[in-house]
Design a protein around this motif. Sequence first.
Motif, PDB file in Angstrom:
ATOM      1  N   PRO A 175       0.830  -1.207   0.000  1.00  0.00           N
ATOM      2  CA  PRO A 175       0.000   0.000   0.000  1.00  0.00           C
ATOM      3  C   PRO A 175       0.864   1.258   0.000  1.00  0.00           C
ATOM      4  CG  PRO A 175      -0.725  -1.524   1.702  1.00  0.00           C
ATOM      5  CD  PRO A 175       0.564  -2.053   1.161  1.00  0.00           C
ATOM      6  N   GLY A 176       0.335   2.320  -0.526  1.00  0.00           N
ATOM      7  CA  GLY A 176       1.078   3.573  -0.629  1.00  0.00           C
ATOM      8  C   GLY A 176       1.016   4.396   0.640  1.00  0.00           C
ATOM      9  N   LYS A 177       1.302   3.798   1.778  1.00  0.00           N
ATOM     10  CA  LYS A 177       1.349   4.570   3.013  1.00  0.00           C
ATOM     11  C   LYS A 177       2.796   4.674   3.476  1.00  0.00           C
ATOM     12  CE  LYS A 177       0.325   1.160   6.529  1.00  0.00           C
ATOM     13  NZ  LYS A 177      -0.618   0.766   7.550  1.00  0.00           N
ATOM     14  N   ARG A 178       3.058   5.547   4.446  1.00  0.00           N
ATOM     15  CA  ARG A 178       4.433   5.833   4.819  1.00  0.00           C
ATOM     16  C   ARG A 178       5.023   4.856   5.834  1.00  0.00           C
ATOM     17  NH1 ARG A 178       7.104  11.647   6.234  1.00  0.00           N
ATOM     18  NH2 ARG A 178       9.214  10.845   6.336  1.00  0.00           N
ATOM     19  N   TYR A 179       4.261   4.466   6.853  1.00  0.00           N
ATOM     20  CA  TYR A 179       4.788   3.615   7.910  1.00  0.00           C
ATOM     21  C   TYR A 179       4.018   2.301   8.011  1.00  0.00           C
ATOM     22  CZ  TYR A 179       7.283   7.756   9.417  1.00  0.00           C
ATOM     23  OH  TYR A 179       8.109   8.853   9.453  1.00  0.00           O
ATOM     24  N   PHE A 180       4.758   1.233   8.331  1.00  0.00           N
ATOM     25  CA  PHE A 180       4.180  -0.097   8.460  1.00  0.00           C
ATOM     26  C   PHE A 180       4.669  -0.724   9.761  1.00  0.00           C
ATOM     27  CE2 PHE A 180       4.531   0.860   4.008  1.00  0.00           C
ATOM     28  CZ  PHE A 180       3.347   0.404   3.466  1.00  0.00           C
ATOM     29  N   THR A 181       3.785  -1.450  10.427  1.00  0.00           N
ATOM     30  CA  THR A 181       4.194  -2.202  11.608  1.00  0.00           C
ATOM     31  C   THR A 181       4.923  -3.456  11.156  1.00  0.00           C
ATOM     32  OG1 THR A 181       2.168  -3.504  11.700  1.00  0.00           O
ATOM     33  CG2 THR A 181       2.164  -1.391  12.904  1.00  0.00           C
ATOM     34  N   ILE A 182       5.590  -4.110  12.086  1.00  0.00           N
ATOM     35  CA  ILE A 182       6.326  -5.320  11.731  1.00  0.00           C
ATOM     36  C   ILE A 182       5.375  -6.431  11.287  1.00  0.00           C
ATOM     37  CG2 ILE A 182       6.469  -6.297  14.050  1.00  0.00           C
ATOM     38  CD1 ILE A 182       9.472  -6.951  13.244  1.00  0.00           C
ATOM     39  N   SER A 183       4.156  -6.464  11.851  1.00  0.00           N
ATOM     40  CA  SER A 183       3.202  -7.493  11.407  1.00  0.00           C
ATOM     41  C   SER A 183       2.730  -7.209   9.986  1.00  0.00           C
ATOM     42  CB  SER A 183       2.026  -7.592  12.373  1.00  0.00           C
ATOM     43  OG  SER A 183       1.328  -6.374  12.447  1.00  0.00           O
ATOM     44  N   GLU A 184       2.572  -5.934   9.630  1.00  0.00           N
ATOM     45  CA  GLU A 184       2.198  -5.597   8.249  1.00  0.00           C
ATOM     46  C   GLU A 184       3.334  -5.955   7.298  1.00  0.00           C
ATOM     47  OE1 GLU A 184      -0.730  -1.746   8.647  1.00  0.00           O
ATOM     48  OE2 GLU A 184       1.414  -1.436   9.009  1.00  0.00           O
ATOM     49  N   VAL A 185       4.563  -5.679   7.690  1.00  0.00           N
ATOM     50  CA  VAL A 185       5.715  -6.019   6.854  1.00  0.00           C
ATOM     51  C   VAL A 185       5.807  -7.533   6.687  1.00  0.00           C
ATOM     52  CG1 VAL A 185       8.230  -5.882   6.651  1.00  0.00           C
ATOM     53  CG2 VAL A 185       6.955  -3.924   7.509  1.00  0.00           C
ATOM     54  N   SER A 186       5.505  -8.246   7.743  1.00  0.00           N
ATOM     55  CA  SER A 186       5.505  -9.706   7.671  1.00  0.00           C
ATOM     56  C   SER A 186       4.521 -10.191   6.609  1.00  0.00           C
ATOM     57  CB  SER A 186       5.153 -10.281   9.041  1.00  0.00           C
ATOM     58  OG  SER A 186       5.038 -11.675   8.979  1.00  0.00           O
TER      59      SER A 186
END
Length: 109
Positions: free
Chosen positions: A15-26
């Motif tokens: 997604p075109g958002k700026r920050y991601f949590t580690i679970s989202e990156v996973s």
Amino acid sequence: MTTTRPSTPDLPPVPGKRYFTISEVSELTGLTPELLHQWELASAPPGLAAQARPRRHYQHHEVLLVRRMRNALLASRPATTPAPATANGRLGASSLRAELASILAWLDI
């Protein structure tokens, strides 16, 4: 919101958002949060270094970098070697550093 197309068909678009949590990156990389944390502890590139805050957030370009590293790692392994997300056991810090260094050198980062 724009998305970045996945570099491999098995991964969802970023997604075109700026920050991601580690679970989202996973979810976006197919790697476990534990493996991502090991990569951070193994002196990953400065952008991926563990932050002083208790919550680790990744920026959009860092998610793309992790995906490139994952793809390079999978491309360099024989088909019979387990994928990083499902590998049993933990790599030693020195072997993990060496593997990450070789991936980064291959990516020319």
